[in-house]
Each structure stands twice: as structure tokens, then as C-alpha cells.
Scaffold this active site. Structure first.
Site, PDB file in Angstrom:
ATOM      1  N   MET A   1      45.505  22.458  47.112  1.00  0.00           N
ATOM      2  CA  MET A   1      46.698  21.926  47.182  1.00  0.00           C
ATOM      3  C   MET A   1      46.599  20.419  46.829  1.00  0.00           C
ATOM      4  SD  MET A   1      48.443  23.269  50.876  1.00  0.00           S
ATOM      5  CE  MET A   1      47.335  24.235  51.902  1.00  0.00           C
ATOM      6  N   PRO A   2      47.628  20.197  45.520  1.00  0.00           N
ATOM      7  CA  PRO A   2      47.444  19.173  45.129  1.00  0.00           C
ATOM      8  C   PRO A   2      48.310  17.986  45.985  1.00  0.00           C
ATOM      9  CG  PRO A   2      48.301  20.414  43.444  1.00  0.00           C
ATOM     10  CD  PRO A   2      48.215  21.335  44.645  1.00  0.00           C
ATOM     11  N   GLN A   3      47.952  16.806  46.155  1.00  0.00           N
ATOM     12  CA  GLN A   3      48.693  15.793  46.665  1.00  0.00           C
ATOM     13  C   GLN A   3      48.554  14.708  45.849  1.00  0.00           C
ATOM     14  OE1 GLN A   3      48.372  14.888  50.828  1.00  0.00           O
ATOM     15  NE2 GLN A   3      48.422  12.499  50.434  1.00  0.00           N
ATOM     16  N   ARG A  40      52.384  18.302  47.054  1.00  0.00           N
ATOM     17  CA  ARG A  40      52.944  17.368  48.034  1.00  0.00           C
ATOM     18  C   ARG A  40      52.796  16.017  47.251  1.00  0.00           C
ATOM     19  NH1 ARG A  40      51.460  21.634  50.469  1.00  0.00           N
ATOM     20  NH2 ARG A  40      51.226  21.618  52.611  1.00  0.00           N
TER      21      ARG A  40
END
Length: 67
Positions: A1-3, A40
Site C-alpha cells: 500500500m503506497p503512502q 494514501r
């Protein structure tokens, strides 16, 4: 999940911040192949008195007249 964390000096409108978040989100989905619901984006706004470049705050720069 990239933030993705974005740090900006304070002073932009909520609409500008929202547009930035949208564009960053779209770029990550497009370029990293991430699922949209997993991306995100967090925007941190720093007061202009708390950000300095070359020992001059952004607030001080704002008060300078162009030469």
C-alpha cells in the site's frame, strides 16, 4: 500500500490541497500500478514561520521586496 507524504508551506486553499491530493493519487495509480483504494496521500502544512531556506524563513521572504 503506497503512502505518499507531501509537505507544503501553509497558505493554500482547501480546494488546492484537494486537487493536489487527487493528482498525486492518480499519478501513483497510473505509474506504480497500485489499486486506487490502497493509495494514501497525506498533506502536511508547515507554518511559513517554521520553514527556512538559507537561514531565512518563508515568512521573512514574504516580507522582502524584489530587487
Amino acid at each position: 500500500m503506497p503512502q505518499i507524504d507531501v509537505t507544503l508551506s501553509a497558505g493554500r486553499t482547501p480546494e488546492q490541497i484537494r486537487a493536489l491530493m487527487h493528482e498525486v493519487h492518480q499519478a501513483v495509480v497510473r505509474t506504480a500500478g497500485a489499486r486506487p483504494e490502497h493509495v494514501r496521500v497525506v498533506v502536511h502544512e508547515v507554518p511559513r514561520t517554521h520553514w527556512a531556506t538559507g537561514d531565512v524563513t518563508l515568512a521573512e521572504m514574504d516580507g522582502q521586496t524584489p530587487t
